[in-house]
Design an enzyme around this catalytic site. Sequence first.
Site, short mmCIF file in Angstrom:
data_model
loop_
_atom_site.label_atom_id
_atom_site.label_comp_id
_atom_site.label_asym_id
_atom_site.label_seq_id
_atom_site.Cartn_x
_atom_site.Cartn_y
_atom_site.Cartn_z
N CYS A 150 0.79 -1.25 0.00
CA CYS A 150 0.00 0.00 0.00
C CYS A 150 0.81 1.28 0.00
O CYS A 150 0.58 2.17 -0.82
CB CYS A 150 -0.91 0.02 1.22
SG CYS A 150 -2.18 -1.22 1.14
C1 UDX Z 1 -0.78 -0.49 5.71
C2 UDX Z 1 -1.73 0.32 6.59
O1 UDX Z 1 -1.31 0.19 7.96
C3 UDX Z 1 -3.16 -0.17 6.41
O2 UDX Z 1 -4.05 0.64 7.17
C4 UDX Z 1 -3.53 -0.07 4.93
O3 UDX Z 1 -4.84 -0.55 4.71
C5 UDX Z 1 -2.53 -0.87 4.08
O4 UDX Z 1 -1.19 -0.41 4.37
P1 UDX Z 1 0.40 -2.88 5.86
O5 UDX Z 1 1.06 -2.51 4.58
O6 UDX Z 1 -0.20 -4.23 6.02
O7 UDX Z 1 -0.78 -1.82 6.18
O8 UDX Z 1 1.50 -2.75 6.99
P2 UDX Z 1 1.93 -1.75 8.14
O9 UDX Z 1 1.91 -2.48 9.41
O10 UDX Z 1 1.22 -0.47 8.08
O11 UDX Z 1 3.48 -1.52 7.78
C6 UDX Z 1 3.89 -1.01 6.51
C7 UDX Z 1 5.39 -0.93 6.42
O12 UDX Z 1 5.89 0.14 7.23
C8 UDX Z 1 6.13 -2.18 6.88
O13 UDX Z 1 7.19 -2.46 5.98
C9 UDX Z 1 6.70 -1.80 8.23
O14 UDX Z 1 7.88 -2.49 8.54
C10 UDX Z 1 6.98 -0.32 8.02
N1 UDX Z 1 6.98 0.46 9.28
C11 UDX Z 1 5.85 0.57 10.01
C12 UDX Z 1 8.16 1.08 9.68
O15 UDX Z 1 9.20 0.98 9.01
N2 UDX Z 1 8.14 1.81 10.83
C13 UDX Z 1 7.03 1.95 11.60
O16 UDX Z 1 7.10 2.63 12.62
C14 UDX Z 1 5.85 1.31 11.18
#
Ligand code: UDX
Length: 438
Positions: free
Chosen positions: A274
Amino acid sequence: MPVRSGGGPLRIAVAGGGYVGLVTAAGLASLGHRVNVVEVRRAWVNALQAGQLPISEPGLDELWSKVIGDELHVTAEGDKIYGASDLILVCVGTPSREDGTQDLSYIRAAVQEIGEVMSGSVVNPVVAIKSSVLPGTADEVVRPLLEKASGRRAGADFGLANVPEFLAEGTAVGDFLNPQRIVVGALDKPSAERVLAAHEGIGGRRIVTDLRTAEMIKYTSNAFLASRVSLSNEIGNMCKALSIDAYKVLEAVGMDDRIGPKFLRAGVGFGGSCFSKDVRALATQAGDLGLEARLLRAILEVNEGQPGRLVDLLERKLGSLRGRRIALLGLAFKPGTSDVRESRGLAVARLLLQVGARVVAYDPEAAPNARAEVPDLEYEGSAREALEGADGAVITTEWPEFSGLKEEFKSMKRPLVLDGRRALNPEGLGIEYEGLCW
Ligand code: UDX
């Protein structure tokens, strides 16, 4: 438009048996609605009917097995379903094209079929888009297509809505059943009411808007979360240069309740299906509107730079990486999933291969998907095997099992570990440890 009232079960069609469609369908069926998933891939239909899910998501198997064959059915024949549905939820993919624009071909195909079926039907359904679509898509693409294909009029013969999903992988079932908010963008009141009726029994605040506002809420949410990660990373890069622990800084910063503690984990950047796709699509739309979207582009730039920073750090430690054996721990874009889309682990792997390193990778779940994308890595079945004889290791996904590694590091040629995710507490491990942003 007459709305089926009385709060009884609705007949719901879910177009698209991918990740969002399956979670949504199982969730709505568990509320008692009669749900049909329409999926064009025959092999998936057969597997799904037999109760085998092609995706792994905690809690979904259990929910699926409770409803499949009763409230929930799967079929490839949309023509038999759409004409007898009160609510049609479109959950097909909206991938990015090379130039960052959104590819709406799956949406168009699904909507075209729905419209054609509607032309011969007496039911007045609400067609609701759940796929991520840029602001304006319902008004400018979906509505005209449906009206043309069906020969019927939106607002009179059928309703139109946008119901963005906010599911995160790994927590999607809980996110669906216990959402913080349900956003419904609707053409008119009856359309909104039908979508709200489908979600009766689920908590969370309801926000009813017009179509393009709901579409914008989805993109803004993802842009906001992604911006927090990129800002944390930029601050983290400075912290590293200044010998400051970014996690201490961001922990204190997050205690301000105007800021909050989430999505402040600095490191190798965000991946997943996403964030990159949605921020890129939004920035491209801004450009089409004659706006520059500098901040949106910067979110992506910072993110794209982080894997290279990890590789640079490794080069600073080891010198040339040509021919060096590097253990890569973590291929999934985050822990708890086998999904490698936009995975930072794979981004690091590609850079390491470019500079001639020998990359030996391990991931508890994502190796098969990673192998399909980058076959040139050596894949091992355990962290121990990946670490054996390595000149250095990088951690790119914070799988819980990595925090328990200890003896395994002893088999490395040089016990150098660069952590892109704050996955390890190095105390007492006897390793040479460096964090990317601390
Ligand atoms: C995300 C949104 O959270 C969700 O609401 C939307 O519908 C789809 O996109 P998702 O992609 O499943 O969900 O994962 P998420 O847990 O949000 O993490 C996304 C990425 O960001 C991961 O690679 C994670 O490692 C990274 N991340 C997240 C960070 O690097 N640091 C953080 O503090 C949080």
